[in-house]
Design a protein around this motif. Structure first.
Motif, PDB file in Angstrom:
ATOM      1  N   THR A 216      17.362  11.457  -0.446  1.00 12.78           N
ATOM      2  CA  THR A 216      18.655  11.370  -1.520  1.00 12.78           C
ATOM      3  C   THR A 216      19.861  11.600  -0.670  1.00 12.78           C
ATOM      4  OG1 THR A 216      17.517  11.707  -3.487  1.00 12.78           O
ATOM      5  CG2 THR A 216      19.997  12.043  -3.536  1.00 12.78           C
ATOM      6  N   GLU A 217      19.948  12.845   0.108  1.00  7.99           N
ATOM      7  CA  GLU A 217      21.285  12.862   1.037  1.00  7.99           C
ATOM      8  C   GLU A 217      21.325  11.717   2.029  1.00  7.99           C
ATOM      9  OE1 GLU A 217      23.506  15.507   0.639  1.00  7.99           O
ATOM     10  OE2 GLU A 217      22.251  15.744  -1.016  1.00  7.99           O
ATOM     11  N   GLY A 218      20.363  11.279   2.881  1.00  6.58           N
ATOM     12  CA  GLY A 218      20.408   9.982   3.645  1.00  6.58           C
ATOM     13  C   GLY A 218      20.932   9.037   2.752  1.00  6.58           C
ATOM     14  N   GLU A 219      20.641   8.744   1.452  1.00  6.19           N
ATOM     15  CA  GLU A 219      20.802   7.593   0.788  1.00  6.19           C
ATOM     16  C   GLU A 219      22.413   7.714   0.475  1.00  6.19           C
ATOM     17  OE1 GLU A 219      19.911   5.765  -3.742  1.00  6.19           O
ATOM     18  OE2 GLU A 219      18.428   6.853  -2.568  1.00  6.19           O
TER      19      GLU A 219
ATOM     20  N   GLY B 150      16.885   1.348  -7.551  1.00  8.95           N
ATOM     21  CA  GLY B 150      15.891   0.772  -6.799  1.00  8.95           C
ATOM     22  C   GLY B 150      16.201   0.985  -5.274  1.00  8.95           C
ATOM     23  N   GLY B 151      16.778   2.084  -4.991  1.00  8.99           N
ATOM     24  CA  GLY B 151      17.157   2.492  -3.523  1.00  8.99           C
ATOM     25  C   GLY B 151      16.213   3.320  -2.915  1.00  8.99           C
ATOM     26  N   PRO B 152      16.412   3.777  -1.839  1.00  8.71           N
ATOM     27  CA  PRO B 152      15.556   4.423  -0.845  1.00  8.71           C
ATOM     28  C   PRO B 152      14.756   5.702  -1.699  1.00  8.71           C
ATOM     29  CG  PRO B 152      17.213   4.111   0.323  1.00  8.71           C
ATOM     30  CD  PRO B 152      17.533   3.803  -0.861  1.00  8.71           C
ATOM     31  N   THR B 153      15.533   6.377  -2.338  1.00 10.45           N
ATOM     32  CA  THR B 153      14.955   7.685  -3.087  1.00 10.45           C
ATOM     33  C   THR B 153      13.888   7.052  -4.166  1.00 10.45           C
ATOM     34  OG1 THR B 153      16.802   8.973  -2.651  1.00 10.45           O
ATOM     35  CG2 THR B 153      15.304   9.706  -4.577  1.00 10.45           C
ATOM     36  N   ALA B 154      14.575   6.013  -5.067  1.00 11.67           N
ATOM     37  CA  ALA B 154      13.808   5.537  -5.859  1.00 11.67           C
ATOM     38  C   ALA B 154      12.269   4.902  -5.331  1.00 11.67           C
ATOM     39  CB  ALA B 154      14.441   4.354  -6.615  1.00 11.67           C
ATOM     40  N   THR B 155      12.362   4.313  -4.003  1.00 11.67           N
ATOM     41  CA  THR B 155      11.301   3.872  -3.359  1.00 11.67           C
ATOM     42  C   THR B 155      10.146   4.926  -3.131  1.00 11.67           C
ATOM     43  OG1 THR B 155      12.684   1.977  -2.471  1.00 11.67           O
ATOM     44  CG2 THR B 155      10.522   2.759  -1.217  1.00 11.67           C
ATOM     45  N   ALA B 156      10.807   6.172  -2.733  1.00 16.22           N
ATOM     46  CA  ALA B 156       9.778   7.084  -2.205  1.00 16.22           C
ATOM     47  C   ALA B 156       9.172   7.812  -3.858  1.00 16.22           C
ATOM     48  CB  ALA B 156      10.464   8.289  -1.826  1.00 16.22           C
TER      49      ALA B 156
ATOM     50  N   HIS C 163      10.024  13.626   7.950  1.00 16.09           N
ATOM     51  CA  HIS C 163       8.992  14.458   7.064  1.00 16.09           C
ATOM     52  C   HIS C 163       7.601  13.632   6.836  1.00 16.09           C
ATOM     53  CE1 HIS C 163      11.460  17.427   5.289  1.00 16.09           C
ATOM     54  NE2 HIS C 163      12.687  16.540   4.850  1.00 16.09           N
ATOM     55  N   ALA C 164       7.554  12.582   7.969  1.00 18.22           N
ATOM     56  CA  ALA C 164       6.678  11.784   8.188  1.00 18.22           C
ATOM     57  C   ALA C 164       4.991  12.565   7.799  1.00 18.22           C
ATOM     58  CB  ALA C 164       6.565  11.237   9.416  1.00 18.22           C
ATOM     59  N   GLY C 165       4.416  12.151   7.047  1.00 18.73           N
ATOM     60  CA  GLY C 165       2.921  12.382   6.870  1.00 18.73           C
ATOM     61  C   GLY C 165       2.827  13.545   5.682  1.00 18.73           C
ATOM     62  N   GLU C 166       4.115  14.048   5.525  1.00 16.05           N
ATOM     63  CA  GLU C 166       4.090  14.975   4.378  1.00 16.05           C
ATOM     64  C   GLU C 166       3.613  14.524   3.023  1.00 16.05           C
ATOM     65  OE1 GLU C 166       7.736  17.403   4.520  1.00 16.05           O
ATOM     66  OE2 GLU C 166       7.438  17.779   6.677  1.00 16.05           O
ATOM     67  N   PRO C 167       3.203  15.378   1.947  1.00 15.40           N
ATOM     68  CA  PRO C 167       3.195  14.818   0.560  1.00 15.40           C
ATOM     69  C   PRO C 167       4.813  14.613   0.231  1.00 15.40           C
ATOM     70  CG  PRO C 167       1.792  16.878   0.994  1.00 15.40           C
ATOM     71  CD  PRO C 167       2.598  16.522   2.185  1.00 15.40           C
ATOM     72  N   ILE C 168       4.925  13.842  -0.817  1.00 10.92           N
ATOM     73  CA  ILE C 168       6.141  13.512  -1.284  1.00 10.92           C
ATOM     74  C   ILE C 168       6.587  14.672  -2.346  1.00 10.92           C
ATOM     75  CG2 ILE C 168       7.680  12.043  -2.640  1.00 10.92           C
ATOM     76  CD1 ILE C 168       6.114   9.569  -1.403  1.00 10.92           C
ATOM     77  N   ASN C 169       7.544  15.508  -2.151  1.00 12.60           N
ATOM     78  CA  ASN C 169       7.902  16.648  -2.886  1.00 12.60           C
ATOM     79  C   ASN C 169       9.334  16.610  -3.134  1.00 12.60           C
ATOM     80  OD1 ASN C 169       9.180  17.763  -0.557  1.00 12.60           O
ATOM     81  ND2 ASN C 169       6.931  18.799  -0.161  1.00 12.60           N
ATOM     82  N   SER C 170       9.728  17.538  -3.883  1.00 10.49           N
ATOM     83  CA  SER C 170      11.338  17.632  -4.276  1.00 10.49           C
ATOM     84  C   SER C 170      12.004  17.828  -3.125  1.00 10.49           C
ATOM     85  CB  SER C 170      11.575  18.920  -5.389  1.00 10.49           C
ATOM     86  OG  SER C 170      11.153  20.047  -4.662  1.00 10.49           O
TER      87      SER C 170
ATOM     88  N   HIS D 127       3.394   3.222   5.401  1.00 11.11           N
ATOM     89  CA  HIS D 127       3.785   2.277   4.463  1.00 11.11           C
ATOM     90  C   HIS D 127       5.180   2.538   3.622  1.00 11.11           C
ATOM     91  CE1 HIS D 127       3.631  -0.838   1.453  1.00 11.11           C
ATOM     92  NE2 HIS D 127       3.575  -0.067   0.410  1.00 11.11           N
ATOM     93  N   THR D 128       5.168   3.655   3.255  1.00 16.25           N
ATOM     94  CA  THR D 128       6.197   4.296   2.322  1.00 16.25           C
ATOM     95  C   THR D 128       7.381   4.302   3.220  1.00 16.25           C
ATOM     96  OG1 THR D 128       4.833   5.562   0.949  1.00 16.25           O
ATOM     97  CG2 THR D 128       7.045   6.058   0.771  1.00 16.25           C
ATOM     98  N   ILE D 129       7.624   4.828   4.436  1.00 14.06           N
ATOM     99  CA  ILE D 129       8.660   4.533   5.226  1.00 14.06           C
ATOM    100  C   ILE D 129       9.087   3.510   5.462  1.00 14.06           C
ATOM    101  CG2 ILE D 129       9.704   5.394   7.465  1.00 14.06           C
ATOM    102  CD1 ILE D 129       7.770   8.075   7.440  1.00 14.06           C
ATOM    103  N   SER D 130       8.476   2.475   5.714  1.00  9.46           N
ATOM    104  CA  SER D 130       8.613   1.141   6.064  1.00  9.46           C
ATOM    105  C   SER D 130       9.299   0.524   4.810  1.00  9.46           C
ATOM    106  CB  SER D 130       7.384   0.068   6.273  1.00  9.46           C
ATOM    107  OG  SER D 130       7.438  -0.981   6.192  1.00  9.46           O
ATOM    108  N   GLU D 131       8.842   0.970   3.639  1.00  9.01           N
ATOM    109  CA  GLU D 131       9.477   0.383   2.331  1.00  9.01           C
ATOM    110  C   GLU D 131      11.016   0.838   2.240  1.00  9.01           C
ATOM    111  OE1 GLU D 131       8.371  -1.747  -0.281  1.00  9.01           O
ATOM    112  OE2 GLU D 131       6.881  -2.192   1.266  1.00  9.01           O
ATOM    113  N   ILE D 132      11.011   2.152   2.526  1.00 11.85           N
ATOM    114  CA  ILE D 132      12.382   2.833   2.533  1.00 11.85           C
ATOM    115  C   ILE D 132      13.250   2.176   3.326  1.00 11.85           C
ATOM    116  CG2 ILE D 132      13.660   4.808   2.970  1.00 11.85           C
ATOM    117  CD1 ILE D 132      11.122   6.349   1.970  1.00 11.85           C
ATOM    118  N   THR D 133      12.679   1.838   4.970  1.00 11.86           N
ATOM    119  CA  THR D 133      13.651   1.188   5.621  1.00 11.86           C
ATOM    120  C   THR D 133      13.805  -0.291   5.354  1.00 11.86           C
ATOM    121  OG1 THR D 133      12.197   2.237   7.343  1.00 11.86           O
ATOM    122  CG2 THR D 133      13.432   0.362   7.923  1.00 11.86           C
TER     123      THR D 133
END
Length: 169
Positions: free
Chosen positions: A140-143, A154-160, A126-133, A96-102
């Protein structure tokens, strides 16, 4: 998060097709995405299943990031097709989260497919991992890659980060 979708023969067949596109070979690679999907046959598509398929894809491509439109992306599309639209806020980089980022990435780029090395690819790695720094840094680097070096409100990092916040409330 558990999806109502399961790994069925048609899903495995599609993943095999995506793998063949990447390898150019008629048969799936041992330990590749097809083999990983087969391990989970008739089981729900979870973030762990997506992670295993991602690892299988890494084995055949030698790249950290999944290929846009490849086996991992297909498995995520199966996982994101849920009959219950209310997500579990797990605080993880789940389907779900990755879909939102996409979705946010597509809005920013105007392209149908995620950008290689962009925020979706970084999140998928990082699929399946807890969201961490660390994975937020990678996203963020991808963004920055798709925005010319800037983070976007409101971008990808903000979504995560938002998903992480919702999981804590």
């Amino acid at each position: 998060m558990v999806s109502e979708q399961t790994i069925k023969s048609d899903t495995i067949s599609n993943i095999t097709g995506k793998e063949k596109e990447l390898t150019g070979k008629d048969r799936p690679v041992a330990g590749g995405p097809t083999a990983q999907a087969q391990k989970h046959s008739n089981k729900p598509v979870t973030s762990n299943v997506i992670s295993d398929i991602t690892q299988g894809e890494k084995k055949i491509t030698g790249q950290d990031d999944p290929v846009p439109g490849g086996p991992t992306a297909f498995a995520q599309s199966v996982a994101s097709f849920k009959t219950n639209p209310v997500p579990d806020h797990s605080g993880r980089l789940d389907s779900h989260t990755i879909s939102e980022i996409t979705s946010v990435e597509k809005e920013l780029t105007g392209q149908d497919e995620p950008v290689r090395g962009g925020p979706t690819a970084k999140a998928q790695s990082h699929a399946g991992e807890p969201i961490n720094s660390q994975n937020l840094h990678d996203i963020t680097e991808g963004e920055k890659k798709i925005t010319g070096g800037e983070r976007v409100k409101g971008g990808p990092t903000a979504t995560a980060q938002s998903e992480l916040g919702k999981s804590r409330s």
